[in-house]
Design an enzyme around this catalytic site. Structure first.
Site, short mmCIF file in Angstrom:
data_model
loop_
_atom_site.label_atom_id
_atom_site.label_comp_id
_atom_site.label_asym_id
_atom_site.label_seq_id
_atom_site.Cartn_x
_atom_site.Cartn_y
_atom_site.Cartn_z
N SER A 68 54.29 37.92 40.57
CA SER A 68 54.64 36.74 39.45
C SER A 68 53.21 36.47 39.38
O SER A 68 52.83 35.95 38.20
CB SER A 68 55.49 35.77 39.81
OG SER A 68 54.76 34.88 41.01
N GLU A 92 57.34 39.64 45.44
CA GLU A 92 57.88 38.70 44.42
C GLU A 92 56.92 37.65 43.97
O GLU A 92 56.57 37.65 42.72
CB GLU A 92 59.26 38.11 44.60
CG GLU A 92 59.22 36.95 45.27
CD GLU A 92 58.75 37.07 46.75
OE1 GLU A 92 58.37 35.74 47.14
OE2 GLU A 92 58.94 38.21 47.45
N TYR A 93 56.14 37.13 44.92
CA TYR A 93 55.08 36.10 44.55
C TYR A 93 54.03 36.80 43.96
O TYR A 93 53.47 36.31 42.90
CB TYR A 93 54.87 35.31 45.96
CG TYR A 93 53.82 34.35 45.65
CD1 TYR A 93 54.46 32.91 44.96
CD2 TYR A 93 52.44 34.60 45.75
CE1 TYR A 93 53.47 31.97 44.92
CE2 TYR A 93 51.73 33.56 45.43
CZ TYR A 93 52.11 32.14 45.22
OH TYR A 93 51.21 31.00 44.95
N ALA A 94 53.58 37.83 44.77
CA ALA A 94 52.24 38.36 44.49
C ALA A 94 52.48 39.03 42.66
O ALA A 94 51.64 38.93 42.10
CB ALA A 94 51.85 39.34 45.29
#
Length: 280
Positions: free
Chosen positions: A160, A156-158
């Site tokens: 975003s 999810e972080y990468a």
């Protein structure tokens, strides 16, 4: 004299970590700093420190950057009480944690994109029109090295941050046509020694060191002063794009040798930031 002298710089997520360090670095160049943070007490503590160390008057506002109505409302308050904003630094960000996608909740995914991606649109749009009208200004997007390659256990972080890189590049192209005096900078750092990524480890620190907050903050200020479009930290991060010429299996193997997908195995992060309180 620095080009930042007497300029107004707005930093989201400026109440702690690299945001706080950037506030200090910009203020040291003579800028007036506006701190937006979900934690008003932390934001006020930063502005108090700036006024003690660098002089001038600086400003703190409580803002949840994922709330577009709050962003728009507070932007109007900044315009009326502070004046024009010359530099916007989109720094606010969150990470869900050290979990595979199947164990990451829908709420965590939505919150990550709301803060790391959608806020870029809300905050930038709130000030970009004025910059375009003046044909002057600068928009900084703090992305990540993980915006240039996929990373295990932080899908999810990468994802975003991939969107953040695309946001900056598209905005840069658009502004070159409509307002070439408005510049952008995207910053792609490896992990920074903030509480946000507490516990991460690098397998090859001589190539991919965990970065110091002050080092990244200084690089951002220099990039704004010199109109640099892209900042990759460390320099090895800049090789990720040309490495894409490799076949997928070879690329994945190279990333595996660098231990990128092992970095999150020791991650534990910091305690969650407080939720916003309705200003009304």
């Amino acid at each position: 004299m620095s080009k930042l002298q007497d300029r107004t710089v707005l930093i989201t997520g400026g109440g702690s970590g690299i945001g706080r360090q950037m506030a200090q670095a910009f203020a040291a160049r003579g800028a007036t700093v506006v701190i937006w943070d979900i934690d008003l007490e932390a934001a006020r503590a930063v502005t108090k420190d700036l006024e003690s160390s660098s002089g001038g008057v600086h400003h703190a506002f409580r803002v949840d950057v994922s709330d577009r109505a709050m962003v728009a409302r507070t932007a109007e308050e900044v315009r009326s009480s502070v004046g024009d904003v010359d530099v916007v630094v989109n720094n606010a960000g969150i990470v869900a944690g050290n979990r595979p996608l199947t164990e990451t909740s829908e709420e965590e995914i939505e919150r990550t994109f709301a803060v790391n991606t959608l806020s870029l649109f809300w905050v930038t749009k709130a000030f970009l029109g004025d910059m375009v009208a003046r044909n002057s200004g600068h928009v900084v997007t703090i992305a990540s090295a993980s915006g240039l390659l996929g990373v295990s256990r932080m899908v999810e972080y990468a994802s975003s941050k991939h969107a953040a890189v695309g946001f900056d590049e598209s905005l840069r192209m658009e502004l070159a046509e409509v307002a070439p005096g408005v510049r952008t900078t995207v910053v792609n750092p490896f992990f920074i020694d903030t509480g946000m990524f507490e516990g991460v480890r690098s397998r090859v620190p001589f190539l991919l060191p965990i970065l110091a907050e002050a080092e990244v903050a200084k690089a951002v200020v220099v990039a704004v002063e010199r109109n640099r479009s892209v900042v990759n930290l460390p320099r090895l991060v800049g090789l990720l794009a040309p490495m894409r010429i490799l076949p997928v299996k070879a690329f994945d193997a190279a990333i595996g040798l660098l231990g990128v997908n092992d970095t999150m195995k020791t991650f534990h992060g910091r305690a969650p930031r407080p939720e916003p309180v309705d200003a009304d």
